[in-house]
Design an enzyme around this catalytic site. Structure first.
Site, mmCIF file in Angstrom:
data_model
loop_
_atom_site.group_PDB
_atom_site.id
_atom_site.type_symbol
_atom_site.label_atom_id
_atom_site.label_comp_id
_atom_site.label_asym_id
_atom_site.label_seq_id
_atom_site.Cartn_x
_atom_site.Cartn_y
_atom_site.Cartn_z
ATOM 1 N N LYS A 13 12.599 2.386 -39.898
ATOM 2 C CA LYS A 13 13.435 3.604 -39.884
ATOM 3 C C LYS A 13 13.077 4.485 -38.686
ATOM 4 O O LYS A 13 13.938 4.933 -37.941
ATOM 5 C CB LYS A 13 13.240 4.420 -41.174
ATOM 6 N N ARG A 88 14.730 10.290 -50.552
ATOM 7 C CA ARG A 88 13.968 9.178 -51.106
ATOM 8 C C ARG A 88 14.115 9.086 -52.621
ATOM 9 O O ARG A 88 13.621 8.146 -53.239
ATOM 10 C CB ARG A 88 12.494 9.371 -50.770
ATOM 11 N N ARG A 160 -2.617 4.789 -38.842
ATOM 12 C CA ARG A 160 -2.259 5.852 -39.788
ATOM 13 C C ARG A 160 -3.092 5.743 -41.059
ATOM 14 O O ARG A 160 -3.253 4.644 -41.579
ATOM 15 C CB ARG A 160 -0.766 5.739 -40.129
ATOM 16 N N ARG A 171 2.540 2.639 -51.706
ATOM 17 C CA ARG A 171 3.796 3.137 -51.132
ATOM 18 C C ARG A 171 4.950 2.191 -51.434
ATOM 19 O O ARG A 171 6.057 2.625 -51.724
ATOM 20 C CB ARG A 171 3.646 3.298 -49.605
HETATM 21 P P1 AP5 Z 1 8.414 2.033 -38.359
HETATM 22 O O1 AP5 Z 1 9.625 2.235 -37.517
HETATM 23 O O2 AP5 Z 1 7.291 2.987 -38.211
HETATM 24 O O3 AP5 Z 1 8.865 1.898 -39.889
HETATM 25 P P2 AP5 Z 1 9.264 3.006 -40.948
HETATM 26 O O4 AP5 Z 1 10.358 2.432 -41.804
HETATM 27 O O5 AP5 Z 1 9.569 4.308 -40.251
HETATM 28 O O6 AP5 Z 1 7.940 3.060 -41.774
HETATM 29 P P3 AP5 Z 1 7.066 4.282 -42.303
HETATM 30 O O7 AP5 Z 1 5.777 3.701 -42.739
HETATM 31 O O8 AP5 Z 1 7.005 5.391 -41.309
HETATM 32 O O9 AP5 Z 1 7.937 4.706 -43.493
HETATM 33 P P4 AP5 Z 1 7.470 5.439 -44.748
HETATM 34 O O10 AP5 Z 1 8.785 5.676 -45.373
HETATM 35 O O11 AP5 Z 1 6.484 4.762 -45.601
HETATM 36 O O12 AP5 Z 1 6.654 6.673 -44.176
HETATM 37 P P5 AP5 Z 1 7.057 8.168 -43.821
HETATM 38 O O13 AP5 Z 1 6.395 8.507 -42.573
HETATM 39 O O14 AP5 Z 1 8.525 8.399 -43.949
HETATM 40 O O15 AP5 Z 1 7.912 0.545 -38.110
HETATM 41 C C1 AP5 Z 1 6.726 0.044 -38.680
HETATM 42 C C2 AP5 Z 1 6.026 -0.899 -37.688
HETATM 43 O O16 AP5 Z 1 6.842 -2.039 -37.431
HETATM 44 C C3 AP5 Z 1 5.763 -0.277 -36.311
HETATM 45 O O17 AP5 Z 1 4.557 -0.784 -35.850
HETATM 46 C C4 AP5 Z 1 6.919 -0.764 -35.422
HETATM 47 O O18 AP5 Z 1 6.540 -0.881 -34.085
HETATM 48 C C5 AP5 Z 1 7.224 -2.127 -36.032
HETATM 49 N N1 AP5 Z 1 8.652 -2.438 -36.050
HETATM 50 C C6 AP5 Z 1 9.661 -1.594 -36.401
HETATM 51 N N2 AP5 Z 1 10.847 -2.224 -36.401
HETATM 52 C C7 AP5 Z 1 10.579 -3.521 -36.050
HETATM 53 C C8 AP5 Z 1 11.386 -4.688 -35.910
HETATM 54 N N3 AP5 Z 1 12.708 -4.646 -36.141
HETATM 55 N N4 AP5 Z 1 10.801 -5.834 -35.572
HETATM 56 C C9 AP5 Z 1 9.458 -5.891 -35.372
HETATM 57 N N5 AP5 Z 1 8.614 -4.841 -35.489
HETATM 58 C C10 AP5 Z 1 9.178 -3.657 -35.835
HETATM 59 O O19 AP5 Z 1 6.385 8.957 -45.035
HETATM 60 C C11 AP5 Z 1 4.988 9.041 -45.189
HETATM 61 C C12 AP5 Z 1 4.651 9.784 -46.483
HETATM 62 O O20 AP5 Z 1 5.212 11.123 -46.474
HETATM 63 C C13 AP5 Z 1 5.222 9.181 -47.770
HETATM 64 O O21 AP5 Z 1 4.398 8.145 -48.260
HETATM 65 C C14 AP5 Z 1 5.260 10.401 -48.692
HETATM 66 O O22 AP5 Z 1 4.000 10.733 -49.201
HETATM 67 C C15 AP5 Z 1 5.693 11.508 -47.753
HETATM 68 N N6 AP5 Z 1 7.153 11.636 -47.686
HETATM 69 C C16 AP5 Z 1 7.920 11.436 -46.578
HETATM 70 N N7 AP5 Z 1 9.216 11.628 -46.878
HETATM 71 C C17 AP5 Z 1 9.267 11.939 -48.189
HETATM 72 C C18 AP5 Z 1 10.349 12.224 -49.079
HETATM 73 N N8 AP5 Z 1 11.626 12.232 -48.675
HETATM 74 N N9 AP5 Z 1 10.055 12.489 -50.368
HETATM 75 C C19 AP5 Z 1 8.783 12.518 -50.799
HETATM 76 N N10 AP5 Z 1 7.711 12.243 -50.008
HETATM 77 C C20 AP5 Z 1 7.953 11.962 -48.709
#
Ligand code: AP5
Length: 217
Positions: A13, A88, A160, A171
């Site tokens: 994402k 979410r 991270r 998660r």
């Molecule tokens: P990346 O693009 O970072 O993936 P992502 O889907 O953004 O993953 P996140 O881990 O950031 O998502 P998340 O939803 O768990 O965390 P968030 O920060 O929102 O890609 C991942 C890796 O793969 C990278 O190394 C990238 O280079 C590689 N990659 C990407 N695409 C690729 C491809 N197509 N092919 C190959 N490699 C690829 O949230 C963190 C925390 O915040 C949550 O756990 C929660 O506690 C809180 N939080 C955030 N939002 C909310 C909400 N709405 N409600 C409640 N709590 C929330």
């Protein structure tokens, strides 16, 4: 364009949202980034969310909704945005719709990056992040030119804290519990487009731009 990117942890994402915001000149609003910044600054919001994030659990809906609406209001709704990591839960989705409808600025499209568990785990465990520009590297798929160093900022990459094995597991469990209801909400209203998140990032990006063209967005 006003866009929502949904998908499990590691779906890509953040990666796609960054590419889209650059290409389309729209704002990138990531709830994960908002919270990580708050934690780093030790702000009152950061103190509230730190423990929850470290455990891989969800931040309470009320806090998340306020954080996002603060950002949307201070950003130009005219320019457009891509939401990454929000909503979410169904509650968050309904609150977002209500707020945007009131502003007469509904979301144009909701995309779900359907991603296999195996791919999610591999991406998260091998992700490394630049603490300065936020670019997401991957040790195998998107490695930096020099090991452990950001290509652009030349600073050391970090692992991270919520990308530890146990927290990744938690998660992904939380995502499984919440996502079906959320996806059904958008499906019932026929607003959901599904794209494979397992493809490489350029292929995902191409698929997304094709959809925008088809929908004349
Ligand atoms: P990346 O693009 O970072 O993936 P992502 O889907 O953004 O993953 P996140 O881990 O950031 O998502 P998340 O939803 O768990 O965390 P968030 O920060 O929102 O890609 C991942 C890796 O793969 C990278 O190394 C990238 O280079 C590689 N990659 C990407 N695409 C690729 C491809 N197509 N092919 C190959 N490699 C690829 O949230 C963190 C925390 O915040 C949550 O756990 C929660 O506690 C809180 N939080 C955030 N939002 C909310 C909400 N709405 N409600 C409640 N709590 C929330």
């Amino acid at each position: 364009m006003k866009l929502i990117l949904l998908g499990p942890p590691g779906a890509g994402k953040g990666t796609q949202a960054k590419m889209l915001s650059q290409r389309l000149a729209i704002f990138h609003i990531s709830t994960g980034d908002i919270f990580r910044e708050a934690v780093q600054e030790n702000s009152p919001l950061g103190l509230k969310v730190k423990g929850v994030m470290e455990k891989g659990e969800l931040v309470p809906d009320k806090i998340v909704i306020k954080a996002v609406m603060d950002k949307i209001e201070t950003h130009s709704l005219k320019k457009g945005f891509v939401l990454d990591g929000f909503p979410r839960t169904k509650i968050q989705a309904v609150e977002l719709d209500n707020a945007l409808n009131e502003l007469d600025a509904p979301v144009d499209l909701v995309i779900y990056l359907r991603t296999s568990l195996k791919v999610s785990i591999s991406r998260l465990s091998k992700r490394r992040v630049c603490p300065k520009c936020g670019f997401n590297y991957h040790l195998i798929n998107i490695p930096p030119k020099e090991e452990g160093i950001c290509d652009r900022c030349k600073v050391s990459l970090i692992h991270r804290p919520d990308d530890k094995e146990e927290t990744i597991k938690k998660r992904l469990e939380v995502d499984l519990q919440e996502s079906e209801e959320l996806l059904n909400y958008y499906r019932e209203e026929q607003r959901l487009e599904e794209v494979s998140g397992d493809l490489d990032s350029d292929e995902v990006f191409e698929t997304l731009t094709k959809i925008f063209k088809e929908k004349k967005l």
